[in-house]
Write an enzyme that holds these catalytic residues in place. Structure first.
Site, PDB file in Angstrom:
ATOM      1  N   CYS A   2       0.835  -1.193   0.000  1.00  0.00           N
ATOM      2  CA  CYS A   2       0.000   0.000   0.000  1.00  0.00           C
ATOM      3  C   CYS A   2       0.878   1.254   0.000  1.00  0.00           C
ATOM      4  CB  CYS A   2      -0.933   0.098   1.201  1.00  0.00           C
ATOM      5  SG  CYS A   2      -1.894  -1.383   1.474  1.00  0.00           S
ATOM      6  N   ARG A  27       3.074   0.363  -5.403  1.00  0.00           N
ATOM      7  CA  ARG A  27       2.999  -0.326  -4.115  1.00  0.00           C
ATOM      8  C   ARG A  27       1.699  -1.114  -3.943  1.00  0.00           C
ATOM      9  NH1 ARG A  27       6.732   1.982  -0.658  1.00  0.00           N
ATOM     10  NH2 ARG A  27       5.655   1.091   1.111  1.00  0.00           N
ATOM     11  N   TRP A  75      -2.988  -2.574  -1.545  1.00  0.00           N
ATOM     12  CA  TRP A  75      -2.664  -3.949  -1.938  1.00  0.00           C
ATOM     13  C   TRP A  75      -3.231  -4.805  -0.822  1.00  0.00           C
ATOM     14  CZ3 TRP A  75       0.356  -7.952   0.134  1.00  0.00           C
ATOM     15  CH2 TRP A  75       0.631  -9.013  -0.752  1.00  0.00           C
ATOM     16  N   ASN A 100      -0.448   1.569   6.158  1.00  0.00           N
ATOM     17  CA  ASN A 100       0.355   0.630   5.364  1.00  0.00           C
ATOM     18  C   ASN A 100       1.024  -0.320   6.352  1.00  0.00           C
ATOM     19  OD1 ASN A 100       3.572   1.016   3.690  1.00  0.00           O
ATOM     20  ND2 ASN A 100       2.155  -0.685   3.646  1.00  0.00           N
ATOM     21  N   GLY A 101       0.726  -1.609   6.229  1.00  0.00           N
ATOM     22  CA  GLY A 101       1.331  -2.576   7.140  1.00  0.00           C
ATOM     23  C   GLY A 101       0.313  -3.627   7.535  1.00  0.00           C
ATOM     24  N   GLU A 483      14.403 -17.618 -12.996  1.00  0.00           N
ATOM     25  CA  GLU A 483      13.972 -16.237 -13.258  1.00  0.00           C
ATOM     26  C   GLU A 483      13.032 -16.205 -14.472  1.00  0.00           C
ATOM     27  OE1 GLU A 483      13.852 -13.623 -11.748  1.00  0.00           O
ATOM     28  OE2 GLU A 483      13.687 -12.028 -13.228  1.00  0.00           O
ATOM     29  N   LYS A 487       9.208 -14.841 -14.362  1.00  0.00           N
ATOM     30  CA  LYS A 487       8.697 -13.786 -15.257  1.00  0.00           C
ATOM     31  C   LYS A 487       7.435 -14.263 -15.949  1.00  0.00           C
ATOM     32  CE  LYS A 487      10.360 -11.090 -14.023  1.00  0.00           C
ATOM     33  NZ  LYS A 487      11.455 -10.874 -13.122  1.00  0.00           N
ATOM     34  N   GLU A 490       4.386 -14.560 -13.476  1.00  0.00           N
ATOM     35  CA  GLU A 490       3.827 -13.347 -12.868  1.00  0.00           C
ATOM     36  C   GLU A 490       3.113 -12.443 -13.857  1.00  0.00           C
ATOM     37  OE1 GLU A 490       6.575 -10.622 -10.936  1.00  0.00           O
ATOM     38  OE2 GLU A 490       8.148 -11.224 -12.306  1.00  0.00           O
ATOM     39  N   HIS A 506      13.726 -37.274 -11.574  1.00  0.00           N
ATOM     40  CA  HIS A 506      13.394 -37.589 -10.178  1.00  0.00           C
ATOM     41  C   HIS A 506      11.976 -37.143  -9.820  1.00  0.00           C
ATOM     42  CE1 HIS A 506      17.451 -38.904  -9.477  1.00  0.00           C
ATOM     43  NE2 HIS A 506      17.892 -37.798 -10.051  1.00  0.00           N
ATOM     44  N   LYS A 605       4.891  -3.559  -6.671  1.00  0.00           N
ATOM     45  CA  LYS A 605       6.314  -3.418  -6.946  1.00  0.00           C
ATOM     46  C   LYS A 605       7.163  -3.468  -5.681  1.00  0.00           C
ATOM     47  CE  LYS A 605       9.683  -2.608  -9.772  1.00  0.00           C
ATOM     48  NZ  LYS A 605      10.061  -3.793 -10.545  1.00  0.00           N
TER      49      LYS A 605
HETATM   50  C1  F6R Z   1       9.615 -10.254  -9.739  1.00  0.00           C
HETATM   51  C2  F6R Z   1       9.865  -9.224  -8.754  1.00  0.00           C
HETATM   52  C3  F6R Z   1       9.888  -9.623  -7.328  1.00  0.00           C
HETATM   53  C4  F6R Z   1      10.962  -8.820  -6.577  1.00  0.00           C
HETATM   54  C5  F6R Z   1      10.875  -9.111  -5.072  1.00  0.00           C
HETATM   55  C6  F6R Z   1      11.968  -8.411  -4.298  1.00  0.00           C
HETATM   56  O1  F6R Z   1       9.648  -9.741 -11.034  1.00  0.00           O
HETATM   57  O2  F6R Z   1      10.024  -8.087  -9.068  1.00  0.00           O
HETATM   58  O3  F6R Z   1      10.085 -10.990  -7.158  1.00  0.00           O
HETATM   59  O4  F6R Z   1      12.215  -9.174  -7.065  1.00  0.00           O
HETATM   60  O5  F6R Z   1       9.637  -8.696  -4.596  1.00  0.00           O
HETATM   61  O6  F6R Z   1      11.904  -7.040  -4.481  1.00  0.00           O
HETATM   62  P1  F6R Z   1      13.134  -6.100  -4.166  1.00  0.00           P
HETATM   63  O7  F6R Z   1      14.216  -6.458  -5.127  1.00  0.00           O
HETATM   64  O8  F6R Z   1      12.616  -4.717  -4.360  1.00  0.00           O
HETATM   65  O9  F6R Z   1      13.546  -6.384  -2.762  1.00  0.00           O
END
Ligand code: F6R
Length: 610
Positions: A2, A27, A75, A100-101, A483, A487, A490, A506, A605
């Site tokens: 948030c 956020r 969020w 927020n929290g 990774e 990607k 998500e 396995h 984010k």
């Molecule tokens: C995936 C992604 C998340 C962040 C994770 C950590 O694309 O962006 O998995 O990598 O939430 O975020 P930071 O790097 O900001 O600590």
């Protein structure tokens, strides 16, 4: 997560709050709201289910105006996204609050308040705070006292903005476990979850510390620390630019960010290398003395940043001859772990605000680590302020929720670290020069890879009707595969998992049939023949293979095997290079699926809740 914004000013603050929310939308973006105290001292509120744009539209249709206000982009944690669960929450038209929290003891507080006659209008953990303040104000009408009294009963994390109809030119802000800054204007003050939200109105900021409570009036700011002592917190002048990044003609921020990787990498290398050698001071004043003593490295991070850590661990063991262990922050923070002598603690975070990574760093600071280093993309973040050594990736703001340029620049930063540590562990100057050359070749080589865009767009069509995908890699290409899978899942919502190719037989091989796409990362390295055998196992079960290989890997295409020969030559930079086509694949699959690429469902984010 948030995002919260608040303001006390002479002017109407609603446009400031709306602009602030827009800038905080990374956020959380499932619902939004704002409340102001209008000229008749009435608390007015608008809330919407959806994004800040919708809130703006509602506001245009029936504008609110007032000099004191708070706003929130949500969020969801407790209670689904809905108008009723959106903030600000208001108690009996008197007190309005944004949060927020997470309040961990909200259930017991809710029970107590129910017995005291409060009715709840939301499923949130937040409503108990606003009710608590209302309850407290009945015995002591001072809002600051009421806030102090209420937070003394809360367990959990909370950044709060509180306004009170009876004291309409005052805003109370609290920071505990979630970030909050105060923006200092002329005859006006603002609060926000980050600096960026307030850059259009001020460059001057006070970073509240853990447990701080701020009593904010237009012309007077008083900050109390967690023990209720009045404290002086310094004003910092931000060098950040207020301009909101635009898409520069790209359809999405994510695509722009994928294509900006050559520049982001160049920027992250700039001034970090001199005469073929790494400039150690770029890691911080004490870096040299710490690095000469490092005998082991512990890396902690979340999500994509964790994947960067996994790649770095292989580099550290191979190049710097030092043992390295990598852990997910949410696990590390609650686990008793043994710290061996002279271990450097490294945390990696794009945002610098991730709650679990921050808590891991705080834990490490209390343990016997040789030092703490943060690799981060946001200069004025909490993590950069808490770590002893800091290395900033200069990727520029990353707006797309799916991390792309932050990941590749983290890898650049980590490679610099590996060489810097390796220098004290047998790495010759000649080796260092060689590694520096590899790093400097990166922007050009990433540019070459981006030229595969059209082929990957065509390849993406094969995933349009798929619900699952497997990613395979070996060695340092397992984290690359992880990774790639992250990607894809998500942003396209296709269930994707990555496995070490040798693990296939396995268990996961049972999943492979003609409907299961299997994506393999196949550089021409010492593991290629092993990987090829694993891929035979897939072919024998009619699995559809999509292989990313070097021109020299000699992987043949057949009906069931699509091969994209990428212009990469195997060296230590290859994990960075192989990441690029996987980012593009995820992106184009998500485009075909019509997904909300820059703001995928359920995500945000910056993950400031644990
Ligand atoms: C995936 C992604 C998340 C962040 C994770 C950590 O694309 O962006 O998995 O990598 O939430 O975020 P930071 O790097 O900001 O600590």
């Amino acid at each position: 997560m948030c995002g919260i914004v608040g303001a006390v000013a002479q002017r109407d603050v609603s446009p400031i709050l709306l602009e602030g929310l827009k800038r905080l939308e990374y956020r959380g973006y499932d619902s939004a709201g704002l409340a102001v105290i209008d000229e008749n001292d009435v608390v007015q509120r608008i809330r919407v289910l959806g994004k800040v744009n919708q809130l703006q539209q509602e506001h245009e249709a029936s504008p609110l105006s007032g000099g004191t206000g708070i706003a929130h982009t949500r969020w969801a944690t407790h209670g689904k996204p809905s108008v009723n669960n959106a903030h600000p929450h208001i108690c009996r038209d008197e007190i309005a609050l944004v949060h927020n929290g997470i309040i961990e003891n909200h259930e017991s507080l809710r029970e107590q308040q129910r017995s005291a006659g409060f009715e709840f209008t939301s499923e949130t953990d937040t409503e108990v705070i606003v009710n608590g303040i209302y309850q407290a104000i009945q015995t002591n009408p001072d809002i600051l006292e009421a806030v102090f009294q209420t937070i003394s009963q809360l367990n959990g994390a909370y950044a709060l903005g509180v306004i009170n109809k009876a004291d309409p030119k005052r805003l109370i802000a609290v920071r505990k476990g979630s970030p909050l800054v105060i923006g200092v204007g002329i005859g006006e003050y603002f609060i926000a979850s980050d600096v960026f939200a307030l850059l259009p109105v001020t460059q001057r900021f006070i970073f509240l510390e853990e447990g701080d409570v701020a009593d904010i009036k237009r012309d007077k700011l008083t900050i109390y620390d967690k023990d209720r002592n009045i404290v002086d917190r310094p004003i910092n002048v931000s060098e950040l630019n207020a301009d909101v990044a635009d898409k520069a003609g790209y359809r999405h921020y994510m695509l722009k960010e994928i294509f900006s990787q050559p520049d982001a990498i160049s920027e992250s290398l700039k001034s970090r290398i001199e005469d073929g050698k790494i400039v150690i001071n770029e890691f911080g004043q004490n870096a040299d003395s710490i690095f000469t003593r490092v005998k082991a490295v512990k890396i902690v991070a979340c999500g994509t940043s964790y994947h960067a850590g996994l790649i770095a661990a292989n580099w550290i063991e191979e190049i710097a001859n030092i043992s390295c262990h990598v852990e997910i922050a949410s696990e590390f923070r609650y686990r008793k772990s043994v710290v061996t002598d002279n271990t450097l603690f490294v945390c990696i975070s794009q945002s610098g605000e991730t709650a679990d990574t921050l808590a891991a760093l705080q834990k490490a600071k209390e343990e016997k680590y040789l030092g703490t280093l943060a690799i981060c993309n946001v200069a004025e973040s909490t993590i950069t302020r808490e770590a002893e050594l800091v290395f900033l990736t200069h990727a520029g703001p990353e707006i797309g929720v799916a991390s792309t340029k932050a990941f590749t620049t983290q890898l650049v930063a980590l490679f610099l670290l590996v060489v810097a540590i390796g220098r004290n562990n047998g790495l010759s100057l000649e080796d260092e020069n060689g590694y520096v050359k590899q790093l400097e070749s990166l922007p050009g080589r990433v540019n070459q890879l981006l030229l595969h865009k059209d082929e990957i767009e065509v390849m993406a069509k094969s995933f349009a009707d798929k619900h699952h995908a497997l990613f395979l890699g070996r060695g340092n290409f397992l984290p690359v595969a992880m990774e790639g899978a992250l990607k894809l899942k998500e942003i396209s919502y296709i269930h994707a998992e990555a496995y070490a190719a040798g693990e296939l037989k396995h268990g996961p091989l049972a999943l492979v049939d003609k409907d299961m796409p299997v994506i393999a990362v196949a550089p021409n390295n010492h593991l290629l023949e092993k990987l090829k055998s694993n891929l035979q196992e897939v072919q024998a079960r009619e699995g559809k293979l999509f292989i990313f290989a070097d021109k020299n890997s000699e992987v043949e295409a057949t009906d069931n095997v699509r091969v994209l020969n990428i212009s990469a030559v195997y060296d230590f930079m290859a994990p960075i290079l192989y990441t690029i086509p996987l980012q593009l694949l995820a992106y184009y699959v998500a485009v075909i699926k019509g997904a909300d690429i820059d703001q995928p469902r359920n995500l945000a984010k910056s993950v400031t809740v644990e």
